[in-house]
Design a protein around this motif. Structure first.
Motif, PDB file in Angstrom:
ATOM      1  N   HIS A   1       1.788 -23.492  25.725  1.00 12.18           N
ATOM      2  CA  HIS A   1       0.376 -23.570  26.138  1.00 12.18           C
ATOM      3  C   HIS A   1      -0.125 -25.009  26.021  1.00 12.18           C
ATOM      4  O   HIS A   1      -0.934 -25.322  25.146  1.00 12.18           O
ATOM      5  CB  HIS A   1      -0.498 -22.660  25.268  1.00 12.18           C
TER       6      HIS A   1
ATOM      7  N   GLU B   1      -5.575 -23.934  20.667  1.00 11.53           N
ATOM      8  CA  GLU B   1      -4.993 -22.838  19.887  1.00 11.53           C
ATOM      9  C   GLU B   1      -4.750 -23.343  18.470  1.00 11.53           C
ATOM     10  O   GLU B   1      -4.595 -24.553  18.252  1.00 11.53           O
ATOM     11  CB  GLU B   1      -3.680 -22.376  20.531  1.00 11.53           C
TER      12      GLU B   1
ATOM     13  N   SER C   1      -2.270 -28.340  26.533  1.00  8.56           N
ATOM     14  CA  SER C   1      -3.712 -28.461  26.803  1.00  8.56           C
ATOM     15  C   SER C   1      -3.946 -29.140  28.137  1.00  8.56           C
ATOM     16  O   SER C   1      -3.094 -29.828  28.652  1.00  8.56           O
ATOM     17  CB  SER C   1      -4.384 -29.268  25.705  1.00  8.56           C
TER      18      SER C   1
ATOM     19  N   CYS D   1      -3.665 -13.458  16.066  1.00  4.25           N
ATOM     20  CA  CYS D   1      -3.342 -14.855  15.737  1.00  4.25           C
ATOM     21  C   CYS D   1      -1.928 -15.203  16.181  1.00  4.25           C
ATOM     22  O   CYS D   1      -1.095 -14.338  16.382  1.00  4.25           O
ATOM     23  CB  CYS D   1      -3.445 -15.070  14.232  1.00  4.25           C
ATOM     24  N   LYS D   2      -1.694 -16.494  16.298  1.00  4.96           N
ATOM     25  CA  LYS D   2      -0.353 -16.996  16.615  1.00  4.96           C
ATOM     26  C   LYS D   2       0.304 -17.421  15.311  1.00  4.96           C
ATOM     27  O   LYS D   2      -0.124 -18.406  14.690  1.00  4.96           O
ATOM     28  CB  LYS D   2      -0.443 -18.198  17.553  1.00  4.96           C
TER      29      LYS D   2
ATOM     30  N   ARG E   1     -10.015 -21.830  20.777  1.00  4.66           N
ATOM     31  CA  ARG E   1      -9.679 -21.159  22.048  1.00  4.66           C
ATOM     32  C   ARG E   1     -10.766 -21.400  23.092  1.00  4.66           C
ATOM     33  O   ARG E   1     -10.464 -21.548  24.280  1.00  4.66           O
ATOM     34  CB  ARG E   1      -9.475 -19.662  21.804  1.00  4.66           C
TER      35      ARG E   1
ATOM     36  N   CYS F   1      -8.425 -29.491  19.270  1.00  4.87           N
ATOM     37  CA  CYS F   1      -8.447 -28.032  19.431  1.00  4.87           C
ATOM     38  C   CYS F   1      -7.036 -27.449  19.392  1.00  4.87           C
ATOM     39  O   CYS F   1      -6.851 -26.259  19.595  1.00  4.87           O
ATOM     40  CB  CYS F   1      -9.185 -27.633  20.703  1.00  4.87           C
ATOM     41  N   ARG F   2      -6.041 -28.290  19.135  1.00  4.62           N
ATOM     42  CA  ARG F   2      -4.667 -27.800  18.956  1.00  4.62           C
ATOM     43  C   ARG F   2      -4.234 -28.171  17.542  1.00  4.62           C
ATOM     44  O   ARG F   2      -4.136 -29.356  17.207  1.00  4.62           O
ATOM     45  CB  ARG F   2      -3.733 -28.420  19.993  1.00  4.62           C
TER      46      ARG F   2
ATOM     47  N   ALA G   1      -2.097 -22.505  15.400  1.00  3.44           N
ATOM     48  CA  ALA G   1      -0.919 -21.757  14.954  1.00  3.44           C
ATOM     49  C   ALA G   1      -0.933 -21.693  13.435  1.00  3.44           C
ATOM     50  O   ALA G   1      -1.223 -22.688  12.768  1.00  3.44           O
ATOM     51  CB  ALA G   1       0.350 -22.457  15.444  1.00  3.44           C
TER      52      ALA G   1
ATOM     53  N   ILE H   1     -10.316 -20.476  14.951  1.00  2.00           N
ATOM     54  CA  ILE H   1      -9.441 -20.030  16.053  1.00  2.00           C
ATOM     55  C   ILE H   1     -10.284 -19.736  17.298  1.00  2.00           C
ATOM     56  O   ILE H   1      -9.948 -20.160  18.414  1.00  2.00           O
ATOM     57  CB  ILE H   1      -8.622 -18.790  15.623  1.00  2.00           C
TER      58      ILE H   1
END
Lengths: 137, 127
Positions: free
Chosen positions: B125, B86, B127, B109-110, B81, B53-54, B88, B77
């Protein structure tokens, strides 16, 4: 006032979109314009044709989609004609980014083009006209 | 696979790299449109199914993106989340960045201009 035109015939397949974008770009580059304007015309035409292919393809044997590009004084117009169901291209609500993916294409069209005109012609033809002003007004 | 479909598949390249820090690097190159989005969608969904999830999605070689591509990224995304992660978006090309701007995704969005910035998003951030 001079008008340049190009007529494109697009098969009803998403796998023909890359060629469509290339053809539109080639027409636009006959007279250089700002890259963002060019990019947005290509995007709006691609979104409109994609929408027809995805949502208006329920009957087999429908004829191809016609895209007419016109350069008139200070603007580029893309006129997209197809046979199929009536639709409303003027849905302009901002998408709910956390929730759904629906109507993103119509929203992009409304933001990428400066004018959006739609006619449902009696014979069963949809005609969508997208206008991008290439001169600052 | 038909010739037309094969040609489209060749126009979107998706690369996946497993980084030592656990952040998955996905590289998109070519076109992300209504004819190719399913290729990217499958890769992203598979990664999320596997618990990644990253992610960093490198968009520096993505020359075109339509709403079909936006939809794939939005879904990924939102799902990342919901899993506490997140995604990127690294260095979108000007044409792709313009699509994000049109939709109003710039704040949602990042984005990162460099790999270091992208990595910084995950340091901020964890996890």
């Amino acid at each position: 006032m001079s008008v340049e035109r190009k007529r494109l015939v697009v098969p009803r397949s998403v796998h023909c979109l890359a060629k469509l974008r290339s053809d539109v770009r080639r027409f636009l580059r006959l007279h250089p314009m700002r890259w963002r304007d060019e990019s947005r015309v290509v995007l709006a035409v691609d979104e409109a044709v994609s929408n027809i292919i995805i949502h208006n393809n329920e009957k087999s044997g429908l004829p191809p989609i016609e895209v007419e590009l016109r350069r008139v004084d200070g603007a580029v117009e893309a006129i997209i004609r197809d046979t199929g169901s009536k639709f409303n291209p003027r849905k302009k609500w901002p998408p709910r980014l956390t929730r759904d993916r629906k109507h993103l294409g119509l929203y992009i069209i409304s933001k990428a083009a400066d004018e959006v005109r739609y006619r449902f012609i009696a014979e069963g033809y949809n005609e969508l006209t997208l206008v991008k002003h290439t001169k600052k007004r | 696979m038909s010739n037309a479909k094969r040609n489209e598949a060749e126009r979107l390249h998706v690369g996946v790299a497993y980084r030592p820090d656990g952040v998955l690097l996905i590289t998109l190159a070519g076109y992300l449109d209504a004819g190719t989005f399913d290729v990217a969608e499958k890769v992203l969904e598979k990664a999320l199914d596997e618990g990644h999830c990253r992610m960093i999605v490198n968009m520096s070689k993505l020359t075109y993106m339509s709403s079909a591509g936006v939809g794939v990224l939005l879904a990924a995304i939102n799902r990342a989340r919901s899993l506490g992660g997140e995604i990127a978006l690294l260095k979108p090309t000007p044409a792709v960045a313009d699509v994000f701007a049109l939709i109003g995704m710039s704040k949602f969005c990042k984005f990162a201009d460099t790999m270091e910035q992208a990595e910084g998003i995950f340091r901020a951030h964890p996890s």
